[in-house]
Write a protein that holds these residues in place. Structure first.
Motif, PDB file in Angstrom:
ATOM      1  N   ILE A 189       2.871   1.716  -3.404  1.00  0.00           N
ATOM      2  CA  ILE A 189       2.090   2.117  -4.580  1.00  0.00           C
ATOM      3  C   ILE A 189       1.354   3.439  -4.374  1.00  0.00           C
ATOM      4  N   CYS A 190       0.809   3.636  -3.176  1.00  0.00           N
ATOM      5  CA  CYS A 190       0.004   4.841  -2.931  1.00  0.00           C
ATOM      6  C   CYS A 190       0.831   6.030  -2.434  1.00  0.00           C
ATOM      7  N   HIS A 191       1.960   5.757  -1.776  1.00  0.00           N
ATOM      8  CA  HIS A 191       2.816   6.839  -1.263  1.00  0.00           C
ATOM      9  C   HIS A 191       4.283   6.546  -1.579  1.00  0.00           C
ATOM     10  N   GLN A 202      -5.512   4.657 -11.924  1.00  0.00           N
ATOM     11  CA  GLN A 202      -5.312   6.065 -12.265  1.00  0.00           C
ATOM     12  C   GLN A 202      -3.932   6.303 -12.884  1.00  0.00           C
ATOM     13  N   TYR A 262       0.839  -1.204   0.000  1.00  0.00           N
ATOM     14  CA  TYR A 262       0.000   0.000   0.000  1.00  0.00           C
ATOM     15  C   TYR A 262       0.876   1.259   0.000  1.00  0.00           C
ATOM     16  N   THR A 293      -7.540   1.415  -6.742  1.00  0.00           N
ATOM     17  CA  THR A 293      -7.993   2.743  -7.147  1.00  0.00           C
ATOM     18  C   THR A 293      -6.847   3.562  -7.702  1.00  0.00           C
ATOM     19  N   VAL A 294      -5.709   3.525  -7.000  1.00  0.00           N
ATOM     20  CA  VAL A 294      -4.525   4.274  -7.432  1.00  0.00           C
ATOM     21  C   VAL A 294      -3.947   3.686  -8.713  1.00  0.00           C
ATOM     22  N   TYR A 346       7.898   6.187   0.831  1.00  0.00           N
ATOM     23  CA  TYR A 346       8.193   4.781   1.138  1.00  0.00           C
ATOM     24  C   TYR A 346       9.472   4.593   1.962  1.00  0.00           C
ATOM     25  N   ARG A 352      -7.785   0.352  -1.960  1.00  0.00           N
ATOM     26  CA  ARG A 352      -7.154   1.651  -2.205  1.00  0.00           C
ATOM     27  C   ARG A 352      -6.072   1.537  -3.276  1.00  0.00           C
ATOM     28  N   VAL A 353      -5.302   0.436  -3.229  1.00  0.00           N
ATOM     29  CA  VAL A 353      -4.239   0.227  -4.214  1.00  0.00           C
ATOM     30  C   VAL A 353      -4.817   0.146  -5.627  1.00  0.00           C
ATOM     31  N   SER A 369      -6.642  -2.225   2.106  1.00  0.00           N
ATOM     32  CA  SER A 369      -5.410  -1.731   1.482  1.00  0.00           C
ATOM     33  C   SER A 369      -5.444  -1.915  -0.026  1.00  0.00           C
ATOM     34  N   TYR A 370      -5.853  -3.100  -0.457  1.00  0.00           N
ATOM     35  CA  TYR A 370      -5.846  -3.373  -1.888  1.00  0.00           C
ATOM     36  C   TYR A 370      -6.991  -2.697  -2.627  1.00  0.00           C
TER      37      TYR A 370
END
Length: 307
Positions: free
Chosen positions: A126-128, A227, A123, A223-224, A132, A220-221, A217-218
């Protein structure tokens, strides 16, 4: 009912997964092969991660821990089951049963928490991605691994000490292929309904919460990921996360079915089949799912074979 004294010399009898017979010999040979492949696969993955410096990242440090756990995890049950089948001696000592229960709970709980931490790692990556290095530093990774082992040790010790001080009935027949808390409770000569709420609570904390965290978590992952403008980046992220989700769903689904099912709905024969998945199949599949679906691991393997 009559109770037996729980001395160190007392023994339990494991009815096992199979009896003597032509088909059961085939099943016995298959499980023996599964065990050897699982141990070899996990040792190989640990060795590969240790050897290739490009894999010295938090993600692969957690994966190395997972492989180590799986290697010991499957060794906790199958060797004893194989030895009992060959010798036709299905007994296990009281102390041996106690140790097996503790080790199985310890490793199973640690793996459950570790799988949750692995989803956090993906998470953040990929999202931040810019944060990291700070959010998943070596210190934080070590802290997560330590907390998983410590929490699971406490949980395993608490349940093992409690169960094995209970009065067992004169029957010591365990309708299972290894010593496990749910399979031991039917042998206890007192009401265990209140204690089962403790098992349910432990299952909620160690199994259900991490599993729900993985799903969140996934979600949200994904979704990112969708995009992203890079198709290659999307493919890599989905491949990594889907591998983890396959392993997690198989492990948590079967473990939750055993440890969080109401007593009235329990079926010993069904539980033995379900236990095969989280005690044998998952440790067997883990190294291959993570290696065959991971380009970085495959690249490290090719470099090693090239040398």
């Amino acid at each position: 009912m009559k109770t037996d004294n729980q001395s160190c010399g007392a023994e339990f009898i494991l009815l096992g997964l199979f009896q003597f017979g032509r088909m059961n010999i085939v099943l016995f040979l298959a499980i023996t092969v599964f065990f050897l492949v699982a141990v070899t696969g996990n040792i190989g993955l640990i060795y590969l991660i240790e050897l290739d410096t490009r894999l010295h990242t938090p993600m692969y440090s957690l994966l190395r821990q997972l492989s180590f756990i799986d290697m010991i995890y499957i060794s906790t049950t199958i060797p004893k089951m194989v030895a009992n089948f060959i010798s036709n001696n299905k007994t296990i000592t009281f102390v041996g049963c106690e140790i097996q229960t503790f080790v199985f709970l310890l490793l199973g709980g640690t793996e459950a928490l570790l799988l949750g931490f692995m989803s956090y790692d993906r998470y953040v990556a990929i999202c931040h991605p810019l944060h990291y290095p700070a959010l998943m530093s070596k210190t934080i990774c070590l802290s997560l691994v330590t907390s998983a082992w410590a929490s699971s040790s406490f949980n395993a010790l608490m349940h093992t000490l409690y169960v094995f001080q209970l009065p067992f009935c004169s029957s010591r027949l365990i309708n299972h292929f290894f010593c496990e808390v749910p399979s031991l409770l039917p042998l206890v000569c007192q009401d265990t309904s209140h204690y089962e709420y403790t098992i349910l609570f432990s299952g909620f904390v160690i199994l259900l919460i991490p599993f729900l965290a993985i799903i969140a978590s996934y979600a949200r992952v994904l979704t990112v990921v969708y995009q992203m403008s890079s198709g290659r980046g999307q493919k890599k992220a989905v491949s990594t996360c889907s591998s983890h989700l396959i392993v997690a769903s198989l492990f948590y689904g079967t473990a939750i079915s055993t440890y969080m099912r109401p007593h009235s709905l329990r079926n010993s024969e069904q539980e033995k089949v379900v236990a095969v998945f989280y005690s044998m199949i998952t440790p067997l599949l883990n190294p291959f799912i993570y290696s065959l679906r991971n380009k970085e691991v495959l690249g490290a393997l090719k470099r090693l074979m090239g040398k």
